[in-house]
Write an enzyme that holds these catalytic residues in place. Sequence first.
Site, mmCIF file in Angstrom:
data_model
loop_
_atom_site.group_PDB
_atom_site.id
_atom_site.type_symbol
_atom_site.label_atom_id
_atom_site.label_comp_id
_atom_site.label_asym_id
_atom_site.label_seq_id
_atom_site.Cartn_x
_atom_site.Cartn_y
_atom_site.Cartn_z
ATOM 1 N N LYS A 115 54.347 67.348 37.662
ATOM 2 C CA LYS A 115 55.301 66.309 37.253
ATOM 3 C C LYS A 115 56.667 66.948 37.072
ATOM 4 O O LYS A 115 56.841 67.839 36.240
ATOM 5 C CB LYS A 115 54.834 65.685 35.947
ATOM 6 C CG LYS A 115 55.631 64.464 35.559
ATOM 7 C CD LYS A 115 55.082 63.819 34.304
ATOM 8 C CE LYS A 115 55.618 62.418 34.149
ATOM 9 N NZ LYS A 115 54.791 61.400 34.741
ATOM 10 N N GLY A 130 57.760 57.348 38.086
ATOM 11 C CA GLY A 130 57.647 56.856 36.722
ATOM 12 C C GLY A 130 58.953 57.086 36.025
ATOM 13 O O GLY A 130 59.877 57.647 36.611
ATOM 14 N N ASP A 179 53.319 54.694 25.631
ATOM 15 C CA ASP A 179 53.463 54.104 26.965
ATOM 16 C C ASP A 179 52.092 53.861 27.607
ATOM 17 O O ASP A 179 51.862 54.240 28.751
ATOM 18 C CB ASP A 179 54.339 55.016 27.835
ATOM 19 C CG ASP A 179 54.892 54.311 29.069
ATOM 20 O OD1 ASP A 179 54.816 53.071 29.124
ATOM 21 O OD2 ASP A 179 55.375 55.003 29.986
#
Length: 832
Positions: A528, A509, A625
């Site tokens: 992440k 991403g 987003d």
Amino acid sequence: MNARNSAWFFLSVPFLCFSLNTHLSFGVETLSVGESISGDQTIVSEGDGNFELGFFTPGNISQKYYIGIWYRKISEFTTIWVANRDKPLSDKYSSQLKLLEDGNLVILDSSKTIIWSTNLTPKSSNSTEAALRDSGNFVLRDVSNSSDLIWQSFDHPTDTWLPGGKIRLNKLTHESQRLTSWKNSEDPATGLFSLELDPAGTSQYFIMWNGSVQYWTSGTWNGHIFSLVPEMRSNYIYNFTYVNNTEENYFTYNLYNSSIISRFVMDVAGQINQLTWVAGVGWNLFWAQPRQKCEVHALCGAFGTCNEQASTSCSCLQGFNPRNAIDYSNLSDWSGGCVRNTPLQCMNNASVNGGKDGFLKMSNMGLPINSQSLAVGSAQACELACLNNCSCNAYAYDGGCSVWEGDVLNLEQLSDDDTGGKDLYLKLASSELSNTTSGVPKKGSATGAIVGAVSGVVALLGFLVVLIWTRQRRKLVGTSKGVEGYLVPFSYKDLQIATKNFSEKLGGGGFGSVFKGILPDSTVVAVKKLEGISQGEKQFRTEVSTIGTIQHVNLIRLRGFCSEGTKRMLVYDFMPKGSLDSYLFNEKKSSEVLDWKMRYQIALGTARGLAYLHEKCRECIIHCDIKPENILLDAEFCSKVADFGLAKLVGREFSRVLTTMRGTRGYLAPEWISGVAITAKADVYSYGMMLFELISGRRNSDQSDDHKCGFFPTWAARQINEEGEILSLLDCKLEGNADLAEVNRACKVACWCIQDEEVHRPSMGLVVQILEGVVEVSPSPIPRTLQILSENHEHMVFFSESSSNPSSHSQSPKSGTSSKVRSIKSSPNPMT
Ligand SMILES: *[C@@H]1O[C@H](CO)[C@@H](O)[C@H](O)[C@H]1NC(C)=O
Ligand SMILES: *[C@@H]1O[C@H](CO)[C@@H](O)[C@H](O)[C@H]1NC(C)=O
Ligand SMILES: *[C@@H]1O[C@H](CO)[C@@H](O)[C@H](O)[C@H]1NC(C)=O
Ligand SMILES: *[C@@H]1O[C@H](CO)[C@@H](O)[C@H](O)[C@H]1NC(C)=O
Ligand SMILES: *[C@@H]1O[C@H](CO)[C@@H](O)[C@H](O)[C@H]1NC(C)=O
Ligand SMILES: *[C@@H]1O[C@H](CO)[C@@H](O)[C@H](O)[C@H]1NC(C)=O
Ligand SMILES: *[C@@H]1O[C@H](CO)[C@@H](O)[C@H](O)[C@H]1NC(C)=O
Ligand SMILES: *[C@@H]1O[C@H](CO)[C@@H](O)[C@H](O)[C@H]1NC(C)=O
Ligand SMILES: *[C@@H]1O[C@H](CO)[C@@H](O)[C@H](O)[C@H]1NC(C)=O
Ligand SMILES: *[C@@H]1O[C@H](CO)[C@@H](O)[C@H](O)[C@H]1NC(C)=O
Ligand SMILES: *[C@@H]1O[C@H](CO)[C@@H](O)[C@H](O)[C@H]1NC(C)=O
């Protein structure tokens, strides 16, 4: 003074104040033959005065002067054109921009020498004048006929392409009208990067380095878009036109809404950027090509290495220094490249400083392609071949032997996540190698054995230490349950172990890759690894702890984080079913099809999660987003919104990341581009776009398979308004199995969500109520940005309460048969 004069007087006062404060200049509108400007005098564009022309000094440290055009009404000084880019002036008061009697516009330096001219064939008439048009085009024209242009700056662009300008190829003279980058931010001189039409006459753009190496192409024009720029499909800002006739090929564009301030610029770092002006924020970059800065050819120069993640893209290889230190280090002008600190011994038979040249191993590199392959069978032979050839500067052995001669260009240092990297061996003088710890100087086999043995012992010791240390740490950290309700601070080592050294990648991403991990207590997590976070540790912790306090059944839970040195990571609950996009758009027949009931629950859950972010948190959190990739599904297909709060974490780079990513633009609200402040209604827009995809089971941007309906949201909006067949909107994979009332409701609410005007879009709280069936919704007008204007729906009927009592599962207050119109603001909160 008559009435007219006094009116003129009053009108001109504010203008004078403005120009006195800012430029101490007088703004003339035209130059007639024989007239000139000098010093602080400027020419202001006709009409609204959007642009101004005069002498300027670029950047902060330059002392040189240029004639240029800049935006007059925005707060950031931005030039769009430079006349004498390669011929600077040292003083503006003794220099002049003058319209000569022969009809040529010239720049005269202090000694009255012409340093720049329009170079037109002289003609002895007084009928020419120079004027700056409000489009930013500086023109020479006939006094008696203002549309008879003799010369225009739009035909001689520097690095900026404005609406109305052209990128042209003259087929008769083969002259190319191109954008060429500045040398650096302080110097408008002709740089190395240019955007131009294919010199061979096809309809594609190239980006070229030094007029010779092409490193990006737009693909050919198919009448609507460039084939390799798919994001143009959802474009509703620009109207591109391609003209092909016997004399020329050119592209031009204009804006559907002329009040948007927008430009394309060929950037000093070799990317073509598309920017819009956002009041209060500045220039918002929303498209750039090539997408990765390290894809720019020779960006870092000879013996430089490019790093996509670092804030300064380029650095010199070890043992090298910039050829021009100020350009390289202070001006981000890396084109000069790097030179060796110490020459190779190779050039010198006698071993002066003792010892021959050796090799420095550089790991995880993206290798330049301009290598030569040698037919040798081993790494040793490859090394020897490079060592013995003075023109060889580096080698790599990966089954085959590659050597690089002369300048090493386009070397990239890959990030830890990237597994595609290779080892490169750089040839250095032995004195440079002795300086390093990772160097591999030439060594005998005996020392090799010793080094091997020693490193074995060190590794063993290290392993033991780590083992003991982690055992102790496990005791300290305990299980994640032990600190329920609080964020767990993890060490990098913890996460490295949990994720088996980041081996199982769940997804990528814009903000970094996500890896699967297992904590000591067997909890499965998603880790992440954030990229491009520039803020310091303290601020990071503050932001993270804010995100940590946000808990809701439809929001993914943050368990912990890691902040160690430059490493920043977030640890989330693992979602076994992955993200929504894999269920909606997966082509494979075998994949599970989400039935309508599930889809509706996912839509509702997502809306509830967003409503919580927007309305229930202490500070309103705008997600920014929303797209199917960010909607995760737990084991029961309950939807969880992921990646919220990142906008603040990522900060300034956020909109760049967001908007340069492929595909994301289809979800972006128009205000991201037109430049007003972003509110929670931007999320509502993205949610609406995603809702259409839940209904149709295909990407909105995907027009390939089903031409009968084109852009799905447009088509859907029409179907609903024209009492069309609602079922035809439904994903055919569902074979018509759906609650039609729900489909209808979902379609209508999606249409309201994607309205151009933020005030016309419902709040997420209201969306929840509509989907719950508590509030009834009327058909919406078709959004203007979808370029379909429907006169029938000009009156805005908003949302009225339901007259039936449809929802069984809602816990929100219902109002039975009441038919009064409820305003959006006073709608009770849907959260339970
Ligand atoms: C000039 O200085 C300002 C403030 O220090 C900085 O933000 C800006 O980037 C500089 N401009 C250039 C072209 O270096
Ligand atoms: C142009 O104007 C100048 C000054 O007004 C005058 O001296 C000259 O004769 C004119 N030339 C022509 C060709 O009209
Ligand atoms: C003005 O110039 C334009 C462009 O050269 C030409 O088409 C037009 O006929 C001219 N108009 C007059 C009144 O001369
Ligand atoms: C331009 O037009 C010519 C003649 O109509 C045609 O042969 C050529 O293919 C076209 N070129 C492009 C790039 O569209
Ligand atoms: C660019 O090309 C010119 C010749 O066209 C050459 O002289 C010059 O050295 C090149 N510039 C660089 C940085 O390689
Ligand atoms: C797009 O631009 C062309 C030429 O500039 C113009 O003829 C056309 O009307 C424009 N289309 C729209 C929808 O504005
Ligand atoms: C270049 O940058 C360094 C560090 O930021 C600074 O100390 C130096 O003065 C700069 N040099 C010039 C010429 O601006
Ligand atoms: C280097 O050595 C080679 C042979 O080993 C010899 O032919 C050559 O002349 C030498 N060059 C110099 C600069 O000494
Ligand atoms: C060194 O490399 C160059 C370029 O490939 C080659 O022409 C030359 O023959 C090589 N020299 C030796 C001694 O192998
Ligand atoms: C070692 O590196 C330092 C800077 O990193 C440099 O100043 C020094 O000259 C180097 N030493 C040798 C022997 O090259
Ligand atoms: C054009 O953009 C401006 C500012 O972004 C906006 O206020 C205006 O409503 C827009 N006009 C149209 C017709 O969309």
